[in-house]
Write an enzyme that holds these catalytic residues in place. Sequence first.
Site, PDB file in Angstrom:
ATOM      1  CG  HIS A   1     -11.216  -0.200  -1.061  1.00  0.00           C
ATOM      2  ND1 HIS A   1      -9.922   0.214  -0.806  1.00  0.00           N
ATOM      3  CD2 HIS A   1     -11.719  -0.827   0.090  1.00  0.00           C
ATOM      4  CE1 HIS A   1      -9.690   0.240   0.704  1.00  0.00           C
ATOM      5  NE2 HIS A   1     -10.764  -0.617   1.207  1.00  0.00           N
TER       6      HIS A   1
ATOM      7  CG  HIS B   1      -7.460   1.184  -5.951  1.00  0.00           C
ATOM      8  ND1 HIS B   1      -6.724   0.292  -5.429  1.00  0.00           N
ATOM      9  CD2 HIS B   1      -8.185   1.735  -4.825  1.00  0.00           C
ATOM     10  CE1 HIS B   1      -7.194  -0.050  -4.057  1.00  0.00           C
ATOM     11  NE2 HIS B   1      -7.926   1.056  -3.899  1.00  0.00           N
TER      12      HIS B   1
ATOM     13  CG  HIS C   1      -5.216  -0.633   0.062  1.00  0.00           C
ATOM     14  ND1 HIS C   1      -5.906  -2.024  -0.255  1.00  0.00           N
ATOM     15  CD2 HIS C   1      -5.844   0.208  -0.350  1.00  0.00           C
ATOM     16  CE1 HIS C   1      -6.821  -1.539  -0.862  1.00  0.00           C
ATOM     17  NE2 HIS C   1      -7.103  -0.355  -1.020  1.00  0.00           N
TER      18      HIS C   1
END
Length: 358
Positions: free
Chosen positions: A264, A225, A109
Site C-alpha cells: 500500500h 498513503h 480499504h
Amino acid sequence: MGVLDIVPAGVLTGDETRKLFEYAKQNKFAIPAINVTSSSTANAALEAARDAKSPIIVQVSQGGAAYFAGKGLANDKQQASIAGAVAAALHVRTVAKAYGVPVVLHSDHCAKKLLPWFDGMLEADEAYFKEHQRALFSSHMLDLSEESKEENIAICVKYFHRLAAVGLFLEMEIGITGGEEDGVDNTGVDNASLYTQPEDVYEVHEALSKISPNFSIAAAFGNVHGVYKPGNVKLHPELLEQHQKYASEKVAGQIEKPLFLVFHGGSGSTKDEIKTAVNNGVVKMNVDTDTQFAYLAGIRNFIESKKDYLQTQVGNPEGADKPNKKYYDPRVWVREGEKTLSARIKEADADLGNVDRL
Ligand SMILES: [Zn+2]
C-alpha cells in the site's frame, strides 16, 4: 507461456486471482491496483493494461464508489458507496473482455465503521453468484488494522467464510499504513505499528488458510498513503523477507514464499524499494495518489494551452465566427486526462515488471 495460459481475459474469480498472483510471485513481478472513480478512469486503466499487454487490478474505495454513483446522492447508510461499487463492477465487467486482459475487480480499504458498505457489496456478490455461479467482484479488502490483532483476525475469519462460499478472494491488513487517504487519517499513529511483525503475519496466515487459500496480506513496512516530503517514516521492504521466511519455516519449508503480500502507499516509492518488495512476494501494489495527479495533468495542460478556445462557444484567435465545439466537448478534454493517467499506469507496470505478460 504467459498469463493468458493461466487465466482468461475479463474479470477473474477468486481462484483465478490466486492463480494469477501465484504466477506473478514465481516470475517476480507485481500487478498495479488502480483506484477508479468513474467509467473514464476505469477505461483508462483497462487501456493501459491492454497497451502494456498485462493484467490489471481495478479497485474502488468507499469514497470512490460513492463518487461513481454520484456525489449528489446521500450516503448516510453507505447506499451511494454500495450502488457505486456495484455500478463500477458492472461497467468493468461489461467492457473488460473487449480490452483482452485479465482484470482483478477489487474493493479497497474497509474499516470497521464502513462494514455496512462491505455487507452491501457482499450481498450484491451473493445475488450475482446465484445467477452466474460467480461473484460480482474478484476480491475485497477488509482493513481492521486499527482494531486489536485478535479482533482484526476474528472479523476477517467471520467474513472470509462468506467470501469463500461465493469464490471471492480476500485482502486483509495488519499493521497500519500511515498518512491520510480517502478520509482514513493515520497521520498520528505510533511509528512501531507502521512495521508489522512476522509472528503477526503468520497468525493471520494460519487462521485464514484453514478456510481457503485465496487471500493476501497487506503487512505494514513503513508505508504511507499519499506523497509527502521524505524523512518521517522510512520504507523497509526488506522486512517482508522475514515474513516469508518465518511462514516458510512454520509450514516446514514446503513452500519458499507462502505469502501473497500487498504494497500500500506505492505512490512516490523508489524503483529500488519496489524491486525489493516484489522480490519478497509482493504481488499487488496500490497506486492512487500518483494516478490522481496524472489524470489532472492532461486536462490541466489542455485547458492551459487552449485557453483562448474555451471562453465562448463561438469565437477564438482564428476568427470571431469560429466554433469551439471541438475544444469544449468533454470527449476531447477529459480524454487528455485519460491519456496521461494511462501513461502513468504504464510507468507503474514497467516498475513492477508487469509488461508483456499476456
Ligand atoms: Zn491503502
